[in-house]
Design a protein around this motif. Structure first.
Motif, PDB file in Angstrom:
ATOM      1  N   TYR A 169      -2.979  -9.011  16.736  1.00 48.50           N
ATOM      2  CA  TYR A 169      -2.970  -7.661  16.151  1.00 48.50           C
ATOM      3  C   TYR A 169      -1.550  -7.102  16.099  1.00 48.50           C
ATOM      4  CZ  TYR A 169      -8.081  -7.521  16.547  1.00 48.50           C
ATOM      5  OH  TYR A 169      -9.435  -7.768  16.408  1.00 48.50           O
ATOM      6  N   MET A 170      -0.761  -7.354  17.131  1.00 46.83           N
ATOM      7  CA  MET A 170       0.622  -6.853  17.163  1.00 46.83           C
ATOM      8  C   MET A 170       1.461  -7.505  16.067  1.00 46.83           C
ATOM      9  SD  MET A 170       1.478  -6.485  21.249  1.00 46.83           S
ATOM     10  CE  MET A 170       3.064  -5.696  20.995  1.00 46.83           C
ATOM     11  N   GLU A 171       1.258  -8.800  15.857  1.00 43.36           N
ATOM     12  CA  GLU A 171       1.995  -9.503  14.797  1.00 43.36           C
ATOM     13  C   GLU A 171       1.657  -8.919  13.429  1.00 43.36           C
ATOM     14  OE1 GLU A 171       1.154 -13.634  15.125  1.00 43.36           O
ATOM     15  OE2 GLU A 171       2.400 -13.929  16.928  1.00 43.36           O
ATOM     16  N   ARG A 172       0.357  -8.661  13.208  1.00 39.32           N
ATOM     17  CA  ARG A 172      -0.046  -8.095  11.919  1.00 39.32           C
ATOM     18  C   ARG A 172       0.510  -6.687  11.750  1.00 39.32           C
ATOM     19  NH1 ARG A 172      -0.061  -8.355   6.892  1.00 39.32           N
ATOM     20  NH2 ARG A 172      -1.551  -6.972   5.844  1.00 39.32           N
ATOM     21  N   ALA A 173       0.481  -5.876  12.814  1.00 39.95           N
ATOM     22  CA  ALA A 173       1.018  -4.518  12.742  1.00 39.95           C
ATOM     23  C   ALA A 173       2.511  -4.540  12.406  1.00 39.95           C
ATOM     24  CB  ALA A 173       0.778  -3.777  14.057  1.00 39.95           C
ATOM     25  N   GLU A 174       3.251  -5.485  12.991  1.00 41.70           N
ATOM     26  CA  GLU A 174       4.686  -5.599  12.713  1.00 41.70           C
ATOM     27  C   GLU A 174       4.925  -6.029  11.269  1.00 41.70           C
ATOM     28  OE1 GLU A 174       7.259  -4.653  14.556  1.00 41.70           O
ATOM     29  OE2 GLU A 174       5.736  -3.877  15.937  1.00 41.70           O
ATOM     30  N   GLN A 175       4.070  -6.910  10.751  1.00 41.31           N
ATOM     31  CA  GLN A 175       4.187  -7.325   9.347  1.00 41.31           C
ATOM     32  C   GLN A 175       3.974  -6.136   8.414  1.00 41.31           C
ATOM     33  OE1 GLN A 175       1.250 -10.406   8.977  1.00 41.31           O
ATOM     34  NE2 GLN A 175       2.494 -11.958  10.015  1.00 41.31           N
ATOM     35  N   ILE A 176       2.976  -5.317   8.728  1.00 42.92           N
ATOM     36  CA  ILE A 176       2.700  -4.138   7.905  1.00 42.92           C
ATOM     37  C   ILE A 176       3.866  -3.157   7.972  1.00 42.92           C
ATOM     38  CG2 ILE A 176       1.203  -2.126   7.624  1.00 42.92           C
ATOM     39  CD1 ILE A 176      -1.106  -3.835   8.645  1.00 42.92           C
ATOM     40  N   LYS A 177       4.392  -2.938   9.168  1.00 38.93           N
ATOM     41  CA  LYS A 177       5.532  -2.027   9.316  1.00 38.93           C
ATOM     42  C   LYS A 177       6.705  -2.486   8.463  1.00 38.93           C
ATOM     43  CE  LYS A 177       4.631  -0.353  14.026  1.00 38.93           C
ATOM     44  NZ  LYS A 177       5.128  -0.366  15.431  1.00 38.93           N
ATOM     45  N   ALA A 178       7.007  -3.781   8.504  1.00 38.16           N
ATOM     46  CA  ALA A 178       8.123  -4.325   7.729  1.00 38.16           C
ATOM     47  C   ALA A 178       7.873  -4.139   6.231  1.00 38.16           C
ATOM     48  CB  ALA A 178       8.314  -5.806   8.056  1.00 38.16           C
ATOM     49  N   HIS A 179       6.615  -4.367   5.820  1.00 38.12           N
ATOM     50  CA  HIS A 179       6.245  -4.191   4.407  1.00 38.12           C
ATOM     51  C   HIS A 179       6.438  -2.733   3.988  1.00 38.12           C
ATOM     52  CE1 HIS A 179       3.934  -4.303   0.689  1.00 38.12           C
ATOM     53  NE2 HIS A 179       3.177  -3.334   1.161  1.00 38.12           N
ATOM     54  N   LEU A 180       6.003  -1.808   4.827  1.00 35.61           N
ATOM     55  CA  LEU A 180       6.124  -0.385   4.504  1.00 35.61           C
ATOM     56  C   LEU A 180       7.583   0.047   4.433  1.00 35.61           C
ATOM     57  CD1 LEU A 180       3.225   1.221   6.591  1.00 35.61           C
ATOM     58  CD2 LEU A 180       3.284   0.694   4.156  1.00 35.61           C
ATOM     59  N   VAL A 181       8.400  -0.481   5.329  1.00 35.09           N
ATOM     60  CA  VAL A 181       9.831  -0.157   5.301  1.00 35.09           C
ATOM     61  C   VAL A 181      10.444  -0.592   3.967  1.00 35.09           C
ATOM     62  CG1 VAL A 181      12.098  -0.729   6.269  1.00 35.09           C
ATOM     63  CG2 VAL A 181      10.190  -0.157   7.796  1.00 35.09           C
ATOM     64  N   ARG A 182      10.098  -1.796   3.524  1.00 35.49           N
ATOM     65  CA  ARG A 182      10.618  -2.294   2.244  1.00 35.49           C
ATOM     66  C   ARG A 182      10.146  -1.418   1.086  1.00 35.49           C
ATOM     67  NH1 ARG A 182       9.177  -7.309   4.467  1.00 35.49           N
ATOM     68  NH2 ARG A 182       7.274  -7.368   3.179  1.00 35.49           N
ATOM     69  N   GLU A 183       8.848  -1.081   1.094  1.00 39.78           N
ATOM     70  CA  GLU A 183       8.297  -0.264   0.022  1.00 39.78           C
ATOM     71  C   GLU A 183       8.961   1.112  -0.026  1.00 39.78           C
ATOM     72  OE1 GLU A 183       4.890  -0.965  -2.009  1.00 39.78           O
ATOM     73  OE2 GLU A 183       6.304  -2.629  -1.924  1.00 39.78           O
ATOM     74  N   LYS A 184       9.187   1.693   1.143  1.00 37.28           N
ATOM     75  CA  LYS A 184       9.821   3.014   1.206  1.00 37.28           C
ATOM     76  C   LYS A 184      11.268   2.941   0.742  1.00 37.28           C
ATOM     77  CE  LYS A 184       6.946   4.548   5.087  1.00 37.28           C
ATOM     78  NZ  LYS A 184       6.940   4.878   6.536  1.00 37.28           N
ATOM     79  N   GLU A 185      11.991   1.917   1.197  1.00 37.95           N
ATOM     80  CA  GLU A 185      13.391   1.759   0.826  1.00 37.95           C
ATOM     81  C   GLU A 185      13.546   1.601  -0.683  1.00 37.95           C
ATOM     82  OE1 GLU A 185      16.252   1.863   2.523  1.00 37.95           O
ATOM     83  OE2 GLU A 185      15.212   2.416   4.374  1.00 37.95           O
ATOM     84  N   GLU A 186      12.590   0.908  -1.303  1.00 36.03           N
ATOM     85  CA  GLU A 186      12.666   0.655  -2.742  1.00 36.03           C
ATOM     86  C   GLU A 186      11.976   1.748  -3.562  1.00 36.03           C
ATOM     87  OE1 GLU A 186      10.959  -3.197  -3.230  1.00 36.03           O
ATOM     88  OE2 GLU A 186      12.438  -4.184  -1.931  1.00 36.03           O
ATOM     89  N   GLY A 187      11.422   2.753  -2.865  1.00 35.66           N
ATOM     90  CA  GLY A 187      10.750   3.849  -3.564  1.00 35.66           C
ATOM     91  C   GLY A 187       9.479   3.426  -4.271  1.00 35.66           C
ATOM     92  N   LYS A 188       8.831   2.365  -3.783  1.00 31.52           N
ATOM     93  CA  LYS A 188       7.642   1.824  -4.431  1.00 31.52           C
ATOM     94  C   LYS A 188       6.343   2.163  -3.700  1.00 31.52           C
ATOM     95  CE  LYS A 188      10.061  -2.222  -6.309  1.00 31.52           C
ATOM     96  NZ  LYS A 188      10.134  -3.710  -6.277  1.00 31.52           N
TER      97      LYS A 188
END
Length: 247
Positions: free
Chosen positions: A66-85
């Motif tokens: 669960y922690m690995e999946r949560a970290e993957q989601i966090k990284a995905h959200l950071v990318r999406e936010k940085e790119e304004g997507k």
């Protein structure tokens, strides 16, 4: 925690983590992270009270996943936010429940939240004014430090005009006792409904804050607890921007 409490904690953890996976699967990532974090913490608390080493090992492996999946989601959200997507859509079904302001807005509230803008043309009638008051109460109880709330709405020019003005003035005075400033503006052309947080989140609700159905009676379930109140069908679109406009 006593051994007697463990089964209840286990059941709660399983339920929350099941919800996390469901939200994850339908791409409601911000909400899923909150559930993953809450469920993981519950499992950690359960492990502290367990004496069965095999069960501990089982939960340890589950937590790791669960922690690995949560970290993957966090990284995905950071990318999406940085790119304004970043864009998330939540569909509230007709007669659906579980969508109080606390539940709906919780994933987007953080300790860095200090200022909120509400644009909603329909903060005029009694139930709509109470909705806005509930929204303000939710912010006051949440884990944030909101000091400024800006409301842009239409001014009632009918028989409810004096009620609207006096109710909003009372809400503003009440918020002042909590160190919160309410700024009120009126517009005759406002149509869109959106709520902006200065931590970057923008929440657009098709019906604005007025998406709850009228209760069937004053003593029916859902009259007080809005997580149990049936809703009107509407769509919630959530975006994120690094720079939330202030006006």
């Amino acid at each position: 925690m006593t051994q007697n409490n463990v089964p209840g904690m286990e059941a709660s953890a399983v339920s929350i983590l099941k919800r996390a996976v469901e939200l994850d699967n339908i791409a409601r990532f911000q909400e899923s992270i909150v559930c993953y974090q809450e469920g993981i913490q519950l499992l950690l608390d359960v492990m502290k009270a367990l004496k069965d080493e095999s069960k501990k090992a089982h939960y340890r492996e589950k937590i790791r996943g669960y922690m690995e999946r949560a970290e993957q989601i966090k990284a995905h959200l950071v990318r999406e936010k940085e790119e304004g997507k970043y864009h998330e859509q939540i569909k509230i079904t007709g007669d659906g429940t579980g969508f109080s302001y606390e539940t709906l807005f919780k994933p987007y509230i953080s300790e860095t939240l200090t200022e909120v803008w509400v644009e909603d043309p329909y903060i005029r009638y009694t139930h709509q004014l109470y909705n806005f008051l509930r929204f303000c109460e939710m912010l006051q109880k949440a884990s944030c430090q909101v000091k400024n709330i800006h409301l842009l709405t239409t001014q009632d020019d009918g028989e409810n005009s004096s009620q609207q003005l006096s109710a909003l003035a009372e809400i503003r005075q009440s918020l002042q006792t909590f160190g919160v400033t309410l700024d009120i503006e009126y517009s005759s052309t406002i149509h869109d409904r959106e709520i902006r947080f200065n931590n970057g989140w923008i929440i657009k609700i098709g019906r604005g804050l007025d998406y709850f159905k009228k209760p069937k009676g004053r003593f029916t379930i859902g009259y007080c607890d809005f997580d149990l109140r049936q809703c009107q069908e509407t769509t919630v679109d959530v975006f994120h921007t690094k720079h939330t406009r202030s006006s």
